[in-house]
Write an enzyme that holds these catalytic residues in place. Structure first.
Site, PDB file in Angstrom:
ATOM      1  N   ASN A 149       0.798  -1.223   0.000  1.00  0.00           N
ATOM      2  CA  ASN A 149       0.000   0.000   0.000  1.00  0.00           C
ATOM      3  C   ASN A 149       0.837   1.283   0.000  1.00  0.00           C
ATOM      4  OD1 ASN A 149       0.762  -0.687   2.615  1.00  0.00           O
ATOM      5  ND2 ASN A 149      -1.083   0.159   3.551  1.00  0.00           N
ATOM      6  N   GLU A 243       4.152  -4.928  12.297  1.00  0.00           N
ATOM      7  CA  GLU A 243       3.081  -3.948  12.104  1.00  0.00           C
ATOM      8  C   GLU A 243       1.955  -4.663  11.364  1.00  0.00           C
ATOM      9  OE1 GLU A 243       2.984  -1.033  13.327  1.00  0.00           O
ATOM     10  OE2 GLU A 243       5.068  -0.625  13.884  1.00  0.00           O
ATOM     11  N   CYS A 277      -3.387   1.011   6.794  1.00  0.00           N
ATOM     12  CA  CYS A 277      -3.541   0.287   8.061  1.00  0.00           C
ATOM     13  C   CYS A 277      -4.101   1.183   9.158  1.00  0.00           C
ATOM     14  CB  CYS A 277      -2.212  -0.318   8.492  1.00  0.00           C
ATOM     15  SG  CYS A 277      -0.888   0.874   8.765  1.00  0.00           S
TER      16      CYS A 277
END
Length: 469
Positions: A149, A243, A277
């Site tokens: 992303n 993450e 996210c």
């Protein structure tokens, strides 16, 4: 585009096509590496770490600044490649380039600030007459596994601090969008020959091998919970930073500035077609202002422009693939079948999914139980602050959160009680500066990024004690 291992280009008989999600055209191909190639990368990285250790902090810093200048010169070129392989609007790609340049600068600065400290051993029993100090030393070899992303910026958040504190790096770029990462590693190789290696291929093969290798010292991963759990199980005694995404709430209380909150949703839920996210995934709003809020949100949502991501007028690009868009479509449709109501959007066109506002969402719908990675703004109505905080915490994630209110007593209560790594007051969860500590609670992962904090995760502390008696 070939892999880069030991400062040399490496190809493979097997290749993977990289396609433009906007039109399906093939942009390039990358090699599909196998275990022998991954093993070669580990060997070369272990050679390179010894060269880095001999470099002064001054030299490391200057070389990183050189990379900053090179990336500035190629800003437009990198942004266009990023748009082609990810499908994000060109203006968002240019913003990612600007952030990447700033992140590199932070690493160049931090390379000169890797301090130890003196330790007062005489504060302990029998410590009188001793002097001690600590040093922070590189771990050795860092494996960076990065997502599609924000492929460039999130990769730099791993590579740059690793190099700043003299670790060699092996990068496993995202399968869907590896090209920008690989091109950037070519720039780094000009200044740090052999110190950054790229290995393309499938996570199930080369990813597992890199994670499990005893000759790797640290794993830094951004991606799904499922893969993160697998990495933590296979990494053994290595240091790990994970993450793993978020299901970030945005609470809007009845005294909030509605216009600012609406802007927060537009910037937070639809940025990069919702593939963020820390994007706004749940809008938890007081019933007293919900109708006005929804009306204004729909009006602003309908102003977004879908189209060719290379067109500067486009404000909403594609998802990473048609498959990803279909998944979002099915999740939204399931919510509608369970009683939710679409106020705007809800339409898929190939890899595009229209920016969607959906009301009457309940906290048990899959749309908000799990992380929906698409341009969707789900509205959950509540009656009071207690209910809002309870719903905000009713998730397995805990990355970031935003609260809109002019009541600072309520704001500080939210800051204290919301279970997230970061809580912003009068700002949506997508806000981030590249120097801040970034990382969540619960299943959002372990460890922190942000250059200074990543350096701490990529070093080990040694105590040296002198007996002066």
């Amino acid at each position: 585009m070939d892999m880069l291992i030991g400062g040399k280009h490496v190809s493979s008989d097997d290749v993977e096509e990289v396609k433009n999600p906007y039109n399906g055209e093939i942009i390039d191909t990358v090699p599909i590496a196998h275990l022998q190639t991954a093993d070669l990368a580990i060997m070369e990285a272990n050679k390179a770490k010894d060269v880095l250790i001999e470099m002064s902090a001054f030299k490391i810093s200057n070389k990183l600044y050189n990379v900053v200048e090179k990336l500035k010169e190629k800003r437009q070129e990198f942004a266009e490649l990023l748009t082609l392989e990810v499908g994000k609007p060109i203006n968002e790609s240019l913003m990612e380039l600007d952030r990447s340049i700033e992140t590199l600068k932070l690493a160049a600065e931090e390379a000169k600030r890797i301090y130890g400290e003196s330790v007062p051993l005489d504060a302990g029993l029998n410590g009188k007459g001793f002097f001690a100090f600590t040093q922070r030393l590189p771990l050795g070899v860092v494996v960076a596994i990065t997502p599609f992303n924000y492929p460039l910026n999130l990769t730099i958040h791993k590579i740059a601090p690793a190099i700043a504190c003299k670790n060699a790096v092996i990068v496993k770029p995202p399968t869907e969008a590896p090209l920008t990462v690989m091109k950037f590693c070519e720039l780094l190789n000009e200044e740090f020959p052999g110190a950054v290696n790229t290995v393309t291929g499938y996570g199930s093969e080369v990813g597992n091998y890199l994670v499990s290798s005893p000759d790797v010292d640290k794993i830094s991963f951004t991606g799904s919970i499922t893969t993160g759990l697998m990495i933590s199980q296979r990494a053994g005694m290595k240091k790990v930073t994970l993450e793993l995404g978020g299901n970030d709430p945005m609470i809007v209380l009845n005294d909030a500035d509605i216009d600012k909150a609406v802007t927060g949703v537009i910037n937070g839920a639809f940025l990069n077609a919702g593939q963020v996210c820390m994007g706004v995934k749940r809008i938890i709003i007081d019933n007293g202002i919900a109708d006005e809020f929804c009306e204004k949100l729909v009006k602003e949502t309908e102003k977004l422009v879908m189209g060719n991501p290379l067109d500067s007028k486009t404000t909403l690009g594609t998802l990473i693939s048609e498959k990803a868009a279909i998944q979002v479509e099915e999740t939204v449709n399931n919510a509608v079948n369970d009683g939710a109501k679409i106020l705007a959007g809800g339409i898929r066109e190939g890899a595009f999914y229209h920016a969607t506002v959906i009301d009457n969402v309940t906290s048990d719908m899959d749309l908000v139980v799990n992380e929906t990675f698409g341009p969707v703004a789900p509205i959950i109505r509540v009656n009071n602050l207690d209910e809002a905080i309870g719903i905000a915490n009713n998730t397995d994630y805990g990355l970031q959160a935003g609260v809109f209110t002019n009541d600072y007593s309520a704001a500080m209560r939210c800051a204290k009680e919301i279970e997230a790594g970061t809580v912003f007051i009068n700002k949506q969860s997508t806000f981030r500066t590249d120097n801040m500590p970034f990382g969540g609670f619960k299943n959002s992962g372990v460890g922190k990024e942000g250059i200074k904090y990543a350096v701490a995760e990529m070093t080990k502390t040694k105590l040296i004690g002198l007996n002066l008696r």
